[in-house]
Design a protein around this motif. Structure first.
Motif, short mmCIF file in Angstrom:
data_model
loop_
_atom_site.label_atom_id
_atom_site.label_comp_id
_atom_site.label_asym_id
_atom_site.label_seq_id
_atom_site.Cartn_x
_atom_site.Cartn_y
_atom_site.Cartn_z
N LYS A 40 0.85 -1.19 0.00
CA LYS A 40 0.00 0.00 0.00
C LYS A 40 0.89 1.23 0.00
O LYS A 40 1.78 1.36 0.83
N ILE A 41 0.64 2.11 -0.95
CA ILE A 41 1.43 3.34 -1.06
C ILE A 41 0.62 4.50 -0.52
O ILE A 41 -0.58 4.61 -0.78
N THR A 42 1.25 5.35 0.25
CA THR A 42 0.60 6.55 0.75
C THR A 42 1.28 7.77 0.14
O THR A 42 2.49 7.95 0.26
N LEU A 43 0.48 8.59 -0.53
CA LEU A 43 0.97 9.81 -1.15
C LEU A 43 0.51 11.02 -0.35
O LEU A 43 -0.64 11.08 0.09
N THR A 44 1.40 11.97 -0.16
CA THR A 44 1.02 13.23 0.47
C THR A 44 0.75 14.27 -0.61
O THR A 44 1.50 14.38 -1.58
N PHE A 45 -0.30 15.02 -0.46
CA PHE A 45 -0.74 16.01 -1.45
C PHE A 45 -1.10 17.31 -0.74
O PHE A 45 -1.99 17.34 0.10
N TRP A 46 -0.36 18.35 -1.07
CA TRP A 46 -0.63 19.67 -0.51
C TRP A 46 -1.26 20.55 -1.58
O TRP A 46 -0.87 20.53 -2.75
N ALA A 336 3.30 6.38 -8.82
CA ALA A 336 1.97 6.44 -8.20
C ALA A 336 1.46 7.87 -8.16
O ALA A 336 0.27 8.12 -8.38
N ALA A 337 2.37 8.82 -7.89
CA ALA A 337 1.98 10.22 -7.87
C ALA A 337 1.48 10.66 -9.24
O ALA A 337 0.50 11.42 -9.36
N TRP A 338 2.13 10.17 -10.31
CA TRP A 338 1.66 10.50 -11.65
C TRP A 338 0.27 9.94 -11.90
O TRP A 338 -0.56 10.59 -12.55
N LYS A 339 0.00 8.75 -11.42
CA LYS A 339 -1.35 8.18 -11.58
C LYS A 339 -2.40 9.12 -11.00
O LYS A 339 -3.45 9.36 -11.61
#
Length: 442
Positions: A40-46, A336-339
């Motif tokens: 499981k990947i967790t991305l942070t988004f501001w 994953a960030a690009w997705k």
């Protein structure tokens, strides 16, 4: 990076100079996917916190993405606009930026120059549907031949005019065709006839008065371009030979004369002068349609006022670029960030977002999903942007450049200073800012 260096970098970043930390950011620029064996990947988004509609739209997009990609979690952090840029720059300086960040178009140069952003060109070419984005929009998010940000929406400005005042003076109305604008000379002629100083009525507010440097960049740069002038060279390194061109100086002189020679524009207006009948014409944004409808329901489009394309000198031009999404060069989950970025800014994502916010989508395909965007008055904003949109100068010294040009407009209009002298001083400030930038990166 030791504590002292971090403090210095943070101070530089808060003043819009990321360069002190470019070496650290550059070391992380080679980070690719990094997903590896993670379950499981967790991305942070501001992002900057917006109005209720914008916040709800982002909530919906994040939720729909996680439904589509259950192996990826997105932790979204909305930050108040006033604090956003400083907090983001400090996070980059400290080596702990979010995986994904929302950025306003003019800030691209400073972030990309410092190596804080991952180039997205290869991603776009693989599955980003580049042909669905206007070339002028892509140019706004490109620095040194690399695309660094994915556009979500656009906005634009146009000429709003008081229809009843025009008719009372017997002035022919401007064309509503976005490719048939009035010339600035025609605007001036109408403004002279509309002006009625005894009753506090002025012919035109050409660029939303004199506000901050950001407003200057959005409302006043198009006037320079429309007269055939430029602000900086294509690489964003100097204004010499551009800001001092005859065409740019002609634009500045014309703008000054609206106030100081012809008296058709004022330095100060009463509150809401356009809907209150104190302005014959005003250059304003697409967002003002909703404002006028809500706040001045008795002031009706088609009856009391109408909209025309921005005036031209020798050519049509309008500033483009809005808030967009980028990926940190330090992200360990860039694929994953690009997705996520690609999902939010895809046709489907843009339709979802614009349905809720009423913003103009940046993609051709998404714009076609809204019939009103091909009809008057919104077609004016869309066509102008797609055909005549231009990026504000893409430069790592955008804040300093913008402030210098803002001061230039103030000096020639409010201070009634000689255009040549004011231009020379502005160029000196801009070129010094770029020289200082180079010295700090050595």
């Amino acid at each position: 990076m030791n504590k002292t260096t971090t403090i210095v970098c943070a101070a530089l970043l808060a003043s819009s100079l990321l360069t002190g930390c470019s070496e650290e950011a550059g070391k992380a620029g080679s980070a690719s996917g990094g997903e590896g064996q993670e379950e499981k990947i967790t991305l942070t988004f501001w992002r900057n916190s917006g109005n209720d509609a914008e916040n709800a739209a982002y909530d919906k997009l994040v939720a729909s993405f996680m439904d589509k990609y259950p192996d990826i979690a997105v932790e979204m952090t909305p930050i108040p606009y006033a604090d956003y840029d400083t907090k983001l720059r400090v996070s980059i300086a400290s080596g702990s930026p979010p995986d994904i960040m929302a950025l306003d178009a003019p800030t691209l140069g400073s972030y990309a120059h410092a190596g804080a952003l991952k180039p997205l060109t290869a991603y776009f070419k693989a599955d980003g549907n580049l042909e669905d984005i206007p070339p002028s929009t892509l140019a706004t998010y490109t620095y040194q031949n690399e695309i660094y940000m994915a556009p979500l929406t656009e906005s634009s400005i146009a000429l709003f005019y008081n229809k009843k005042l025009f008719e009372a003076k017997g002035i022919p109305l401007p064309s509503k065709n976005p490719e048939e604008p009035w010339t600035w000379e025609q605007v001036l002629d109408a403004a002279k006839k509309l002006s009625d100083p005894a009753n506090g009525i002025f012919g035109i507010d050409p660029a939303q008065g004199f506000n901050n440097a950001g407003a200057t960049a959005y409302f006043k740069y198009p006037i320079i371009w429309q007269f055939g002038g430029e602000i900086m060279d294509g690489e964003g390194k100097t204004s010499k030979g551009y800001l001092d061109s005859p065409e740019t100086k002609k634009a500045l002189q014309f703008f000054s004369e609206l106030y100081n020679t012809h008296g058709v524009s004022a330095l100060e207006y009463p509150p809401d002068p356009f809907p209150n009948g104190k302005l014959g014409m005003t250059v304003d944004g697409s967002w003002s349609l909703a404002y006028l409808t809500e706040k001045f329901p008795q002031f009706k489009l088609g009856e009391d006022y109408d909209i025309a394309p921005l005036p031209k000198g020798t050519r049509q031009a309008v500033a483009n670029g809005s808030w967009s999404l980028g990926i940190s060069s330090k992200s360990q989950h860039a694929d994953a960030a690009w997705k996520f970025v690609n999902w939010v800014t895809s046709k489907e994502g843009q339709v979802t977002y614009s349905t809720m916010t009423k913003d103009i989508p940046s993609r051709y395909s998404a714009a076609k999903e809204f019939p009103e965007l091909s009809q008057y008055p919104k077609n004016i904003f869309v066509v102008q942007n797609q055909k005549f949109g231009r990026p504000r100068p893409i430069t790592p010294v955008f804040p300093q450049m913008s402030e210098a040009v803002n001061k230039l407009f103030e000096e020639v209009v409010i201070g009634k200073r000689n255009v040549d002298a004011s231009v020379a001083e502005a160029i000196k400030k801009i070129d010094k800012a770029y020289a200082d930038l180079g010295a700090q990166t050595k």
